[in-house]
Design a protein around this motif. Structure first.
Motif, PDB file in Angstrom:
ATOM      1  N   ASN A 131       0.823  -1.214   0.000  1.00 33.78           N
ATOM      2  CA  ASN A 131       0.000   0.000   0.000  1.00 33.78           C
ATOM      3  C   ASN A 131       0.858   1.267   0.000  1.00 33.78           C
ATOM      4  O   ASN A 131       0.495   2.288   0.561  1.00 33.78           O
ATOM      5  CB  ASN A 131      -0.957   0.012   1.206  1.00 33.78           C
ATOM      6  CG  ASN A 131      -2.130   0.955   0.984  1.00 33.78           C
ATOM      7  OD1 ASN A 131      -2.512   1.230  -0.158  1.00 33.78           O
ATOM      8  ND2 ASN A 131      -2.688   1.452   2.082  1.00 33.78           N
ATOM      9  N   TYR A 158      -6.373   7.210  -7.680  1.00 35.35           N
ATOM     10  CA  TYR A 158      -6.438   6.367  -6.478  1.00 35.35           C
ATOM     11  C   TYR A 158      -6.371   7.230  -5.221  1.00 35.35           C
ATOM     12  O   TYR A 158      -7.176   7.069  -4.290  1.00 35.35           O
ATOM     13  CB  TYR A 158      -5.279   5.377  -6.511  1.00 35.35           C
ATOM     14  CG  TYR A 158      -5.251   4.375  -5.364  1.00 35.35           C
ATOM     15  CD1 TYR A 158      -5.648   3.061  -5.565  1.00 35.35           C
ATOM     16  CD2 TYR A 158      -4.815   4.746  -4.096  1.00 35.35           C
ATOM     17  CE1 TYR A 158      -5.601   2.134  -4.530  1.00 35.35           C
ATOM     18  CE2 TYR A 158      -4.772   3.835  -3.056  1.00 35.35           C
ATOM     19  CZ  TYR A 158      -5.177   2.527  -3.275  1.00 35.35           C
ATOM     20  OH  TYR A 158      -5.142   1.624  -2.240  1.00 35.35           O
ATOM     21  N   LYS A 159      -5.397   8.134  -5.177  1.00 33.44           N
ATOM     22  CA  LYS A 159      -5.248   8.993  -4.004  1.00 33.44           C
ATOM     23  C   LYS A 159      -6.436   9.936  -3.855  1.00 33.44           C
ATOM     24  O   LYS A 159      -6.839  10.282  -2.738  1.00 33.44           O
ATOM     25  CB  LYS A 159      -3.947   9.777  -4.105  1.00 33.44           C
ATOM     26  CG  LYS A 159      -2.695   8.906  -4.107  1.00 33.44           C
ATOM     27  CD  LYS A 159      -1.418   9.706  -3.967  1.00 33.44           C
ATOM     28  CE  LYS A 159      -1.248  10.211  -2.549  1.00 33.44           C
ATOM     29  NZ  LYS A 159       0.063  10.846  -2.331  1.00 33.44           N
ATOM     30  N   ASP A 162      -9.129   7.932  -2.411  1.00 31.41           N
ATOM     31  CA  ASP A 162      -8.782   7.537  -1.055  1.00 31.41           C
ATOM     32  C   ASP A 162      -9.316   8.525  -0.030  1.00 31.41           C
ATOM     33  O   ASP A 162      -9.690   8.150   1.093  1.00 31.41           O
ATOM     34  CB  ASP A 162      -7.260   7.428  -0.939  1.00 31.41           C
ATOM     35  CG  ASP A 162      -6.833   6.768   0.362  1.00 31.41           C
ATOM     36  OD1 ASP A 162      -7.596   5.922   0.881  1.00 31.41           O
ATOM     37  OD2 ASP A 162      -5.742   7.098   0.868  1.00 31.41           O
ATOM     38  N   GLN A 163      -9.339   9.803  -0.405  1.00 32.14           N
ATOM     39  CA  GLN A 163      -9.791  10.838   0.533  1.00 32.14           C
ATOM     40  C   GLN A 163     -11.183  11.362   0.200  1.00 32.14           C
ATOM     41  O   GLN A 163     -11.639  12.330   0.798  1.00 32.14           O
ATOM     42  CB  GLN A 163      -8.783  11.993   0.540  1.00 32.14           C
ATOM     43  CG  GLN A 163      -7.405  11.560   1.033  1.00 32.14           C
ATOM     44  CD  GLN A 163      -6.462  12.722   1.245  1.00 32.14           C
ATOM     45  OE1 GLN A 163      -6.884  13.871   1.269  1.00 32.14           O
ATOM     46  NE2 GLN A 163      -5.180  12.428   1.414  1.00 32.14           N
ATOM     47  N   LYS A 169     -18.049   2.975  -2.014  1.00 31.03           N
ATOM     48  CA  LYS A 169     -16.911   2.151  -2.404  1.00 31.03           C
ATOM     49  C   LYS A 169     -17.054   1.661  -3.849  1.00 31.03           C
ATOM     50  O   LYS A 169     -16.085   1.692  -4.628  1.00 31.03           O
ATOM     51  CB  LYS A 169     -16.778   0.962  -1.456  1.00 31.03           C
ATOM     52  CG  LYS A 169     -15.628   0.023  -1.816  1.00 31.03           C
ATOM     53  CD  LYS A 169     -15.537  -1.145  -0.858  1.00 31.03           C
ATOM     54  CE  LYS A 169     -14.424  -2.106  -1.280  1.00 31.03           C
ATOM     55  NZ  LYS A 169     -14.312  -3.262  -0.352  1.00 31.03           N
ATOM     56  N   LYS A 172     -16.314   4.410  -6.250  1.00 28.50           N
ATOM     57  CA  LYS A 172     -14.871   4.676  -6.318  1.00 28.50           C
ATOM     58  C   LYS A 172     -14.158   3.636  -7.184  1.00 28.50           C
ATOM     59  O   LYS A 172     -13.279   3.961  -7.982  1.00 28.50           O
ATOM     60  CB  LYS A 172     -14.277   4.685  -4.906  1.00 28.50           C
ATOM     61  CG  LYS A 172     -14.744   5.850  -4.038  1.00 28.50           C
ATOM     62  CD  LYS A 172     -14.153   5.756  -2.641  1.00 28.50           C
ATOM     63  CE  LYS A 172     -14.634   6.914  -1.768  1.00 28.50           C
ATOM     64  NZ  LYS A 172     -14.095   6.826  -0.385  1.00 28.50           N
ATOM     65  N   PHE A 285      -7.263  -1.304  -3.846  1.00 30.63           N
ATOM     66  CA  PHE A 285      -8.212  -0.339  -3.278  1.00 30.63           C
ATOM     67  C   PHE A 285      -9.395  -1.053  -2.636  1.00 30.63           C
ATOM     68  O   PHE A 285      -9.843  -0.678  -1.547  1.00 30.63           O
ATOM     69  CB  PHE A 285      -8.714   0.602  -4.388  1.00 30.63           C
ATOM     70  CG  PHE A 285      -9.507   1.762  -3.884  1.00 30.63           C
ATOM     71  CD1 PHE A 285      -8.897   2.966  -3.588  1.00 30.63           C
ATOM     72  CD2 PHE A 285     -10.883   1.670  -3.689  1.00 30.63           C
ATOM     73  CE1 PHE A 285      -9.609   4.050  -3.115  1.00 30.63           C
ATOM     74  CE2 PHE A 285     -11.627   2.737  -3.224  1.00 30.63           C
ATOM     75  CZ  PHE A 285     -10.986   3.931  -2.939  1.00 30.63           C
ATOM     76  N   THR A 288      -8.292  -2.588   0.772  1.00 27.11           N
ATOM     77  CA  THR A 288      -7.890  -1.683   1.843  1.00 27.11           C
ATOM     78  C   THR A 288      -8.951  -0.671   2.248  1.00 27.11           C
ATOM     79  O   THR A 288      -8.732   0.128   3.138  1.00 27.11           O
ATOM     80  CB  THR A 288      -6.618  -0.914   1.428  1.00 27.11           C
ATOM     81  OG1 THR A 288      -6.853  -0.218   0.197  1.00 27.11           O
ATOM     82  CG2 THR A 288      -5.443  -1.870   1.261  1.00 27.11           C
ATOM     83  N   HIS A 289     -10.095  -0.700   1.580  1.00 27.33           N
ATOM     84  CA  HIS A 289     -11.182   0.236   1.890  1.00 27.33           C
ATOM     85  C   HIS A 289     -12.474  -0.529   2.134  1.00 27.33           C
ATOM     86  O   HIS A 289     -12.760  -1.503   1.455  1.00 27.33           O
ATOM     87  CB  HIS A 289     -11.384   1.240   0.750  1.00 27.33           C
ATOM     88  CG  HIS A 289     -10.229   2.154   0.557  1.00 27.33           C
ATOM     89  ND1 HIS A 289      -9.040   1.768  -0.024  1.00 27.33           N
ATOM     90  CD2 HIS A 289     -10.069   3.485   0.871  1.00 27.33           C
ATOM     91  CE1 HIS A 289      -8.199   2.789  -0.065  1.00 27.33           C
ATOM     92  NE2 HIS A 289      -8.784   3.840   0.470  1.00 27.33           N
TER      93      HIS A 289
END
Length: 290
Positions: A131, A158-159, A162-163, A169, A172, A285, A288-289
């Protein structure tokens, strides 16, 4: 009744929220695919070169008996000259295939980046497993090329995702998949540029060579059909024309087929690398989310 100051009661406009796109560095064009945009110029240049070689090289008087190109050829260059006006056309096609093949080699080599693509894919997947997105983005800047460009722009998205606290989800993940597809669509056309011309010359070279062969055979039969003894000079000229054009047509078609399949395979390998890393990014992604 007291009057309230409108300035005091006015609601100040909320400061616009800083978007993630502003925080993250803008997408960069880190690929540098070099190539010839206008293939028509290449064809014209090859045609000029072919005509000059045909007239001043192969048609040089020293290649024929009597010092004139009307005489019997003394070497291979003179024999090729006797192939007729179809020969410079075939030479143009062959030179075009050679030049565009060299151009595609340079373009696809630059698209592959500075390092080995297989190792780059493995390194990116290792960074994703940890990650470590920043390290993966830095690796893309070092690698350069089309694969690195697609991966870098996807990691930027991706970043951003991420925020992002607004999208779900699934939304995204869909956004990430779309980013991979869009970035790939921007890079792939520059890789396959001029390949359709090479593919066309695969058939065109063979057909033009066949045309020259037929014309040579017609001349040969005309020489045989003359009354009395056949004209040996006309007969040999016709046979030379037929064989020379056959050889040029086969050479052009064969070289074009090999070149087209070789570079198509190269592009497929780059596409597979992009698909592999794109899948890894989306999978990372998703894992991890929540």
């Amino acid at each position: 009744m007291e009057s309230k100051d409108p300035k005091a009661t006015a609601v100040k406009p909320a400061a616009p929220a800083t978007s993630m796109a502003a925080k993250i560095k803008k997408e960069e064009k880190i690929s540098n695919v070099r190539g010839i945009r206008n293939a028509f110029i290449v064809i014209i240049a090859c045609a000029i070169a072919a005509v000059c070689i045909f007239l001043f090289g192969m048609g040089y008087g020293g290649n024929f008996e009597g010092g004139s190109n009307d005489g019997h050829p003394l070497n291979l260059a003179g024999t090729v000259y006797k192939g007729g006006f179809i020969v410079p056309i075939l030479m143009t096609l062959l030179l075009t295939v050679i030049v565009l093949s060299i151009e595609r080699w340079i373009a696809i080599s630059s698209a592959s980046g500075k390092g080995n693509t297989t190792k780059f894919v493995a390194d990116i997947k290792a960074d994703l497993a940890k990650n470590n997105i920043d390290a993966a983005m830095q690796r893309c800047k070092q690698q350069k090329g089309s694969v690195a460009s697609v991966v870098y722009n996807t990691l930027v998205k991706y970043k951003e995702m991420d925020q992002n606290t607004v999208l779900s989800k699934e939304q995204k993940l869909t956004t990430l998949r779309n980013e991979v597809e869009e970035a790939t669509a921007l890079e792939m056309p520059s890789l396959s540029q001029n390949l359709p011309i090479i593919a066309t010359l695969t058939t065109l070279g063979t057909l033009v060579g066949l045309l020259g062969t037929v014309m040579g055979m017609i001349k040969s039969f005309q020489a045989l059909a003359t009354s009395g003894s056949p004209d040996s000079t006309e007969l040999s000229t016709g046979i030379s024309e037929a064989l020379v054009n056959t050889a040029f047509g086969i050479a052009t078609g064969a070289f074009a087929v090999i070149s087209y399949n070789f570079f198509t395979n190269k592009i497929d390998n780059l596409t597979y690398a992009i698909d592999e890393i794109g899948f890894s990014i989306v999978a990372t992604f998703a894992a991890t989310h929540k």
